[in-house]
Design an enzyme around this catalytic site. Structure first.
Site, PDB file in Angstrom:
ATOM      1  N   ASP A 205     -15.672   8.848   9.459  1.00 16.17           N
ATOM      2  CA  ASP A 205     -14.603   7.865   9.288  1.00 16.17           C
ATOM      3  C   ASP A 205     -13.271   8.597   9.431  1.00 16.17           C
ATOM      4  OD1 ASP A 205     -14.551   4.841   7.857  1.00 16.17           O
ATOM      5  OD2 ASP A 205     -12.667   5.945   7.695  1.00 16.17           O
TER       6      ASP A 205
ATOM      7  N   ARG B 168       0.811  -1.220   0.000  1.00 19.85           N
ATOM      8  CA  ARG B 168       0.000   0.000   0.000  1.00 19.85           C
ATOM      9  C   ARG B 168       0.850   1.278   0.000  1.00 19.85           C
ATOM     10  NH1 ARG B 168      -5.201  -1.145   3.827  1.00 19.85           N
ATOM     11  NH2 ARG B 168      -6.057  -2.865   2.645  1.00 19.85           N
TER      12      ARG B 168
HETATM   13  C1  SAM Z   1     -14.069  -2.393   7.120  1.00 20.71           C
HETATM   14  S1  SAM Z   1     -14.639  -0.726   7.199  1.00 20.71           S
HETATM   15  C2  SAM Z   1     -16.277  -0.970   7.841  1.00 20.71           C
HETATM   16  C3  SAM Z   1     -17.305  -0.084   7.167  1.00 20.71           C
HETATM   17  C4  SAM Z   1     -18.746  -0.277   7.624  1.00 20.71           C
HETATM   18  N1  SAM Z   1     -18.925   0.087   9.002  1.00 20.71           N
HETATM   19  C5  SAM Z   1     -19.220  -1.693   7.401  1.00 20.71           C
HETATM   20  O1  SAM Z   1     -19.428  -2.430   8.357  1.00 20.71           O
HETATM   21  O2  SAM Z   1     -19.371  -2.078   6.221  1.00 20.71           O
HETATM   22  C6  SAM Z   1     -13.742  -0.100   8.638  1.00 20.71           C
HETATM   23  C7  SAM Z   1     -13.631   1.419   8.639  1.00 20.71           C
HETATM   24  O3  SAM Z   1     -13.130   1.836   9.918  1.00 20.71           O
HETATM   25  C8  SAM Z   1     -12.395   3.022   9.698  1.00 20.71           C
HETATM   26  N2  SAM Z   1     -11.541   3.305  10.861  1.00 20.71           N
HETATM   27  C9  SAM Z   1     -10.427   2.637  11.254  1.00 20.71           C
HETATM   28  N3  SAM Z   1      -9.886   3.228  12.338  1.00 20.71           N
HETATM   29  C10 SAM Z   1     -10.672   4.288  12.644  1.00 20.71           C
HETATM   30  C11 SAM Z   1     -10.632   5.287  13.663  1.00 20.71           C
HETATM   31  N4  SAM Z   1      -9.661   5.326  14.568  1.00 20.71           N
HETATM   32  N5  SAM Z   1     -11.613   6.230  13.666  1.00 20.71           N
HETATM   33  C12 SAM Z   1     -12.608   6.206  12.741  1.00 20.71           C
HETATM   34  N6  SAM Z   1     -12.681   5.288  11.746  1.00 20.71           N
HETATM   35  C13 SAM Z   1     -11.733   4.336  11.697  1.00 20.71           C
HETATM   36  C14 SAM Z   1     -11.629   2.721   8.414  1.00 20.71           C
HETATM   37  O4  SAM Z   1     -11.168   3.885   7.767  1.00 20.71           O
HETATM   38  C15 SAM Z   1     -12.664   1.945   7.587  1.00 20.71           C
HETATM   39  O5  SAM Z   1     -13.338   2.762   6.668  1.00 20.71           O
END
Ligand code: SAM
Length: 274
Positions: free
Chosen positions: A145, A40
């Protein structure tokens, strides 16, 4: 073992990124993720004309490099999501939350790791169908996010036709239209839904800004990237914004305990603040 003869990726450099991303976001990149981190970040190094991972690490370790740090966070988060993912939560909203809501005020829902927007728009379509779209608003959603890249995509609300599988056909017809902003086959979510949703970049690993109280928080498929202590810390911070009687929904493969004595498990992945 170096992954490329062109840009070697030492263990020391990997450990540096592992520590930095954990301190910035709470995300734990296990040793098994070394190849992923390499893949990445490699393109970014090339874009910047940087030939060593150690030099890029030095750059992003500098707190003054706000934009580049955000770029690194954007590259290292996993944003997989889709419309109406884990449908049981949507059934639960429809059968339990919506009929029992306080109709004297708008129902407020927070999609706290909203990725590219499929989750908040799925909630929005369901609320539009069940509560309606009339003004004054009967419902509102905050969607946030840590990744600026996905929040920007979510705000636009345009999706490729191949990504729409989970949307019930009736909702697709009513709340989406063919995008006029793109030559490819894409749809856009109706502005009448979009105007109920406020998108913002927000890091759950830091103190939260004032967001008001929520009836339901979707915190799904994010906690799997955290170690137990960061998971609890984030969950504690988040549940403070629940109304008494409010609900916390996490992903079906996730689990939570010891967050708050007032937070009761109702069913796997469904918790309620008493
Ligand atoms: C796998 S996605 C899940 C999206 C959605 N909630 C779903 O269940 O389909 C996880 C998300 O968590 C976000 N994320 C990770 N660490 C975070 C943080 N410290 N604060 C806010 N968002 C975060 C990532 O950027 C990513 O978009």
């Amino acid at each position: 073992m170096p992954f490329s003869t062109e840009i070697p990726f030492s263990n020391e450099a990997f450990l540096g990124f592992q520590e930095l991303i954990k301190s910035l976001s709470g995300i734990y990149l296990s040793d098994a993720k070394k190849q992923l981190v390499f893949g990445r970040l490699r393109t970014r190094l090339r874009q910047l004309g940087i030939s060593r991972f150690e030099d890029y690490l030095l750059l992003v370790q500098n707190p003054a490099q706000v934009a580049e740090r955000q770029m690194m966070v954007d590259l290292l988060t996993t944003n997989e999501t889709y419309f109406f993912r884990e449908p049981k939560h949507f059934d639960f909203l429809k059968s339990e939350v919506i009929p029992n809501r306080d109709i004297k005020r708008p129902l407020r829902i927070w999609s706290a790791a909203c990725s590219s927007g499929e989750e908040p728009y799925s909630i929005g379509m369901l609320l539009a169908e069940q509560i309606g779209l009339a003004k004054p608003f009967g419902w509102e959603i905050v969607a946030s996010d840590i990744s600026q890249r996905v929040v920007d995509k979510a705000k636009i609300g345009i999706y490729a036709n191949q990504r729409l599988d989970g949307i019930p056909p009736g909702f697709l017809k009513k709340y989406c239209s063919r995008s006029t902003h793109s030559n490819e086959d894409k749809i856009e979510v109706s502005p009448s839904i979009r105007e109920h949703i406020r998108f913002q970049r927000l890091n759950l690993n830091e103190n939260l800004p004032e967001l008001g109280k929520f009836d339901v928080i979707f915190l799904r498929n994010m906690l799997i990237y955290f170690q137990p202590e960061s998971k609890i810390e984030i969950a504690r911070r988040v549940v403070k914004t629940l109304h008494p009687g409010g609900w916390l929904l996490i992903g079906h493969s996730e689990s939570l305990k010891d967050v708050d004595p007032k937070l009761k498990t109702i069913a796997p992945s469904i918790y309620r603040m008493t």
